[in-house]
Every structure is written in C-alpha cells, then in structure tokens.
Design an enzyme around this catalytic site. Structure first.
Site, PDB file in Angstrom:
ATOM      1  CG  ASP A 111      -1.979  -1.028   1.212  1.00 50.89           C
ATOM      2  OD1 ASP A 111      -1.908  -1.932   0.365  1.00 50.89           O
ATOM      3  OD2 ASP A 111      -2.915  -0.931   2.046  1.00 50.89           O
TER       4      ASP A 111
ATOM      5  CG  HIS B 188       2.492   0.255   4.259  1.00 46.51           C
ATOM      6  ND1 HIS B 188       2.238  -0.630   5.268  1.00 46.51           N
ATOM      7  CD2 HIS B 188       1.349   0.962   4.061  1.00 46.51           C
ATOM      8  CE1 HIS B 188       0.986  -0.460   5.684  1.00 46.51           C
ATOM      9  NE2 HIS B 188       0.418   0.498   4.981  1.00 46.51           N
TER      10      HIS B 188
HETATM   11 ZN    ZN Z   1      -2.472   3.103   3.299  1.00 54.18          ZN
END
Ligand code: ZN
Length: 462
Positions: A285, A429
């Site tokens: 993400d 991430h």
């Molecule tokens: Zn996020």
C-alpha cells in the site's frame, strides 16, 4: 500502600553521627545535620543527598539522588521532605525514642536524557507498632523537573486509555492465552487509567504496575513491561522515543513483556477466501516509491505476483513502475488519491478519491483496477456502493505486521513467516526500505515453503 520488591535495597551507610544519635545522649529537638554527602561518584547519578538527624520524637535517615540538575533535584528533595513531614505528623505527641525512625533509601533504575525513574523504599518504625515498608515509584521529566503522571505521558488527542487497554487485552487474549478468563479480559478492557498503580520509565520501555486479573484491586499488581515502540501512537512524542541511559538501566524483572503489538486474529475478509491450496497474496500500500523497482525485481526473479494499492496522486510520477507492474502480471489496486478516510466523504469527494485514481491509472498504465483497499480499512455502505459503481471489490487483509510502525525488517519478516498460511492476504507498504527488505526475503522463503504468490483477485477468485 502495598509493596512490591523487585530490587534489593540499596546499601546503607554507616555514619558516626548515626551512632551518636542512637546513643540517646543528644537533647530533643537538637538538629544534627550531616548535610549533603557526595558518595564515591565516578558519575553524577551516583551522588546522593543525605539527611540524618534527630527530631523531637524520632530519628530520620533519608537519602535521595542529587543529579546536579536544578529542577529535578528540587523535586527529589521536596519529595524526601514530604516523607519526613508525613512521618512527623504521624508520630506527633509521642516522646522521643531512637527506635522511632523513618528510613528512606533510593535506587535509580533509569537516568536518561529526558526521563528519570527513581524508586524510594521507605520504612516507618514506631515503637509499639509493626514497621511499615512502602515503595514509591517516581518518574520525572528532566528538563522541567516535573514529576510525571500517566496523564502527562499520553497524547491528549487520542484515546490513550482505549488504546492501552486494547493492547493489554489483546496481549492476554492472544499472546498469553490461558492467563485471564473472559470476565477478567472484559474488566481489563474497561479499566480506567487510574487503576494502573505505578509506572516506571526505562530506555526503550515503560513498566506498568497493575493487577491484570482484577484491575480494581491495588494489591496483586504485577510489572508489565511494554516497549515504547508498541505505545508510539499514544505516547507524547518526547516520551515515545528511546531515551538513552547515562548508565545502564537497572532492568526490571517484569511478569509480562509486551515487545510488539499483540497478534490479532484476521478480520473477516469481505469476500470469502479461495479455499484452494497454498496461495498467498502480498499487498503493498501507499506507493509506489523509490523502493518499488527493487521489489519488482525480486518478484520477477521468483516468478511471484503481488498487488499494489497505489495512491492516485503518485501515479504520474511513477508511471514507469505502474507500467512495469502491468507488464509483469501484478495487480494494481485503488488506495484513493490522497489516502483519504473514505467514510467521511460525500459523493463528489468520493469521485475525486476513488474515481480520479481509477482514471489516472487507466491513463498512465492502460489498466483498470478491480479492487479497492480503503485507507485505514475504513469503509461503510456508502463507500461500498460507490466502489461498486466502478466494479471495485473492497479488500482488507488478514496479516498485518505493522511495518509502518516497527520499521524493522527482521520483525516484519518474522511476523509474516510465523503466520503465513493458505489464503493469507499480507499488508505491507513499499514506501519503507525495511518493508521492502522484509518482503524480498519473505518472497524467496515463502516460495521455498511451497507457497504460490498470487494477486488478491486470484485469492478471492474475482
Ligand atoms: Zn495506506
């Protein structure tokens, strides 16, 4: 106040003045002040102030730390004085006896740049009564000299009580099962902060003293050490950082140690996971970023696929990465334009956050996302309805190593490898170097364990 001894008491000093006083020759009310005694200190924190004197009714033997830091020293001295005053009030009206005595000794378990922890062990002896031992655990802000309460160390704009009790609850529920029963877990979750009887700062952790089985009780309190990194979202910034000690901490022996956020069970996926064998979806993400290309290299090397929940506003700047994702067979998902909490948005705002992100990905990579990951996992019926207009399935995750918080490649890798199972959707991430490092190792080792690395659409059979 109950006692909990974790440390042997500090050695007492033998002083000739003391012997004199004990001899009982001296007249009542004569003040024998031995004064500030500097003890063998090779470093300043070993210095102490000492008051040994005879009062009208009793003797005092008080020591307290002297750090040569004005504000803190004043606070420590004031604390010692308050103990002496309280004892004097208790014993008022009795006649002098050398066996009437207040002893106050200290330990400094932690002396950092920002915080100081001091343990005072107090013994009150009054002739004809049982001696009473009391322990005081104090924390000070070194700059201001202020004695810190729990209210001082937590951020005020967050629900610190709620977060802390959730961490404790989840720890005892998931990481230490069989310690508390359901009732006890519920009580712990509802515990007001004032049920935490004491706390102590250390370099990289805080030890809280409470009774986890029955927080309403002050006795039975146990030391529960929690790493500052676990509390980072609720601690005031100044207290959330490691606070390097000027001498090694006298480490506590906690009954429980919470070194990472407790492992939570997976939230139910919004779509039932595919039940076929041995498939895992890695999801990344908030990117792309400068780290994304080497992640794509590793994925290519292991014939692995992944899903990238990208932010719309980054799409043009990283058009090369987006095009490569499509070329290499990865899935691109929608993570909104600017990482919005979608649940607070109206129609036009949703169109910007979700719709514009769809449009820019289409424009830059000739690709139309089919899944949406709402930032913070925050979604509601309005969001789901809007997403459906774009044919977007809302996708959550089942494994969350909190990589954005821990920034520790080994910890993230360990979290993944210890939990990965068929159908897992792993949240990472690719904007953090440590996360990409962890992912690159996990890709190789998950493949070695026989897992297929696939996109979320494949996991959910979309
Ligand atoms: Zn996020």
């Amino acid at each position: 106040m109950p006692i909990h001894h974790q440390h042997p008491p500090r050695k007492k000093w033998s002083l000739s003045m003391m012997v004199l006083a004990m001899g009982g020759i001296v007249l009542a009310a004569l003040l024998v002040y031995v004064g500030l005694r500097i003890i063998l200190g090779e470093s300043p924190q070993d210095q102490s102030g000492q008051v040994v004197r005879q009062e009208a009714t009793h003797n005092l033997d008080i020591t307290y730390p002297v750090l040569k830091v004005g504000e803190v020293d004043a606070s420590l001295k004031a604390f010692a004085d308050s103990r002496a005053d309280e004892f004097a009030a208790k014993i008022k009206g009795k006649s002098y006896d050398p066996r009437n005595k207040l002893t106050l000794e200290f330990q400094v378990p932690h002396y950092g740049e920002r915080t100081l922890s001091v343990i005072f062990n107090q013994t009150e002896e009054i002739v004809g009564q049982k001696p009473v031992a009391t322990q005081y655990l104090l924390n000070f802000d070194i700059d201001s000299g202020k004695r810190l309460t729990l209210a001082d160390i937590f951020r005020t704009e967050v629900d610190a009580r709620g977060e802390l009790t959730k961490i404790l609850h989840d720890y005892f529920r998931y990481d230490q099962p069989n310690t508390l029963n359901g009732d006890q877990l519920a009580k712990l979750k509802d515990m007001p902060l004032d049920k935490i009887r004491d706390f102590l700062f250390y370099d990289d952790m805080i030890v809280f003293y409470l009774n986890p089985k029955d927080p309403a009780k002050t006795d039975g309190a146990e030391p529960i050490a929690i790493k500052k990194s676990v509390l980072v979202s609720i601690l005031q910034e100044v207290y959330a950082q490691p606070d390097k000690s000027r001498k090694p901490d006298i480490k506590p022996k906690p009954a429980y140690a919470i070194n990472k956020l407790p492992a939570l069970p997976p939230p139910p996926p919004t779509v039932a996971p595919h039940t076929g064998g041995g498939r895992i979806a890695l999801t990344f993400d908030d990117g792309p970023s400068a780290h994304t290309n080497r992640l794509l290299d590793a994925l290519a090397q292991h014939q692995a696929r992944a899903t990238f929940y990208i932010l719309g506003h980054l799409a043009s700047a990283y058009s090369g990465e987006l095009q490569r994702m499509v070329r290499d067979g990865h899935e691109i998902g929608n993570h909104t334009w600017l990482h919005a909490n979608l649940t607070s948005l109206n129609g036009p705002q949703l169109d910007h956050e979700i719709g514009d992100t769809q449009r820019i990905i289409q424009q830059v990579a000739n690709y139309m996302p089919r899944t949406l990951r709402p930032p913070y996992g925050a979604t509601n019926d309005t969001v789901a309805a809007y997403a459906a207009k774009w044919g977007l399935h809302v996708i959550m995750w089942s494994i969350d190593p909190h990589d954005w918080q821990v920034h520790n490649s080994q910890a993230v890798y360990d979290h993944i490898m210890s939990r990965a199972t068929d159908g897992s959707v792993i949240l990472l991430h690719d904007i953090y170097s440590s996360s990409v490092d962890a992912a690159i190792r996990a890709i190789s080792d998950l493949k070695a364990r026989g897992f297929q690395l696939v996109t979320v659409s494949e996991i959910y059979g979309l």
